[in-house]
Scaffold this active site. Sequence first.
Site, PDB file in Angstrom:
ATOM      1  N   THR A 178     -35.463  12.835  41.509  1.00  0.00           N
ATOM      2  CA  THR A 178     -35.946  14.291  41.656  1.00  0.00           C
ATOM      3  C   THR A 178     -37.378  14.382  41.232  1.00  0.00           C
ATOM      4  O   THR A 178     -37.747  13.455  40.414  1.00  0.00           O
ATOM      5  CB  THR A 178     -35.054  15.143  40.970  1.00  0.00           C
ATOM      6  OG1 THR A 178     -33.740  14.906  41.627  1.00  0.00           O
ATOM      7  CG2 THR A 178     -35.312  16.672  41.219  1.00  0.00           C
ATOM      8  N   GLY A 230     -32.225  12.812  37.733  1.00  0.00           N
ATOM      9  CA  GLY A 230     -31.171  12.052  37.602  1.00  0.00           C
ATOM     10  C   GLY A 230     -29.802  12.527  37.825  1.00  0.00           C
ATOM     11  O   GLY A 230     -29.603  13.476  38.915  1.00  0.00           O
ATOM     12  N   GLY A 232     -27.255  14.677  38.483  1.00  0.00           N
ATOM     13  CA  GLY A 232     -27.366  16.198  38.586  1.00  0.00           C
ATOM     14  C   GLY A 232     -25.862  16.644  38.121  1.00  0.00           C
ATOM     15  O   GLY A 232     -25.784  17.858  37.546  1.00  0.00           O
TER      16      GLY A 232
HETATM   17  N1  GLY Z   1     -30.911  15.542  39.983  1.00  0.00           N
HETATM   18  C1  GLY Z   1     -31.090  15.445  41.424  1.00  0.00           C
HETATM   19  C2  GLY Z   1     -29.610  15.448  41.973  1.00  0.00           C
HETATM   20  O1  GLY Z   1     -28.493  15.085  41.370  1.00  0.00           O
HETATM   21  O2  GLY Z   1     -29.430  15.690  43.298  1.00  0.00           O
END
Ligand code: GLY
Length: 317
Positions: A178, A230, A232
């Site tokens: 992200t 990372g 999420g």
């Molecule tokens: N950190 C982004 C996701 O897990 O979608």
Amino acid sequence: MSELVIIGSERSEAGIPAAMEILRRGGSALDAVERGLQLCEDNLADHYVGTGGLPNARGIVELDASIMVGSTRAFGAVAAVKDFPNPISIARAVLEKLPQHAFLVGEGAEAFADYLGFTRAELLTPEAKELWLAQLKTVPSESIEGENTKATTGDERYRMAALELVTRMSPHDGPWGTINIIAMDKSGEIVCGVSTSGYPYKHPGRVGDSAVPGAGNYSDIRYGAAACTGRGELALRSGTSRTVVENMRSGMTPEDACFAALQEARALPDDFRAELRCLALTPDGRHGGAAGMEGSTYTLMTENSTEPEFRPRKALI
Ligand code: GLY
């Protein structure tokens, strides 16, 4: 008058110089964060955000984004949005033009974007499609060695589960990451923005932390702002960005606040564990970051920077 500071996650350097230029000309942190993330979303070489993002298990690109204003804690977010290349701008429109709500998903978010005249576009580039197909053919290392089918890392387990999912779901023939940008403008406003195409091979409709306040994005002008990249699901479960801001509220430095929040997330059981990273900025311009592995950096520009600098994140080892 506050000093101008922008920090961002890995690969945010595609947008941070333009964002800083906006702040230097007296523009708002909101404008700076939106523009910076638009440029990242439009970067076709980046396969974790916007156009060129890696698709879900059905081969469809679904995007999540959010933006949060520190002085009001106003929040705008969209998730699982298809066909619109700049979800950060739709998230900003939710914040400004739909004040009775904070978060739209899927078809509703797309209808709102249509209503406002946002342009639809193909998000799956040929390169992203090729990467998606190539990964599907990759067999996790332990299986290659023939020992057993138990993967060694969360990422490998995730890929195996995704592969199984795709096999079941697909009726046709057939360091992700992200981007976070946090900016402080001359008035001292702190805005935090996050944009992502989410986990590649995710279940259709899956929403990670990026669009969720307190998980992947949080800004409170009293104590500072924080954002995550990372895995999420871990940030969702542990409220990582809000935890970082609360840690700064209790007096920790941004780096220590990030480190402690990641330690908390790491304590959670998780069969699909993969790295989580965060970064933070305080109202007096201090910044820092932490990551689940060594060698991670975050990007920094201040008023006098001629180009983005890369600062180390404290590693959880
Ligand atoms: N950190 C982004 C996701 O897990 O979608």
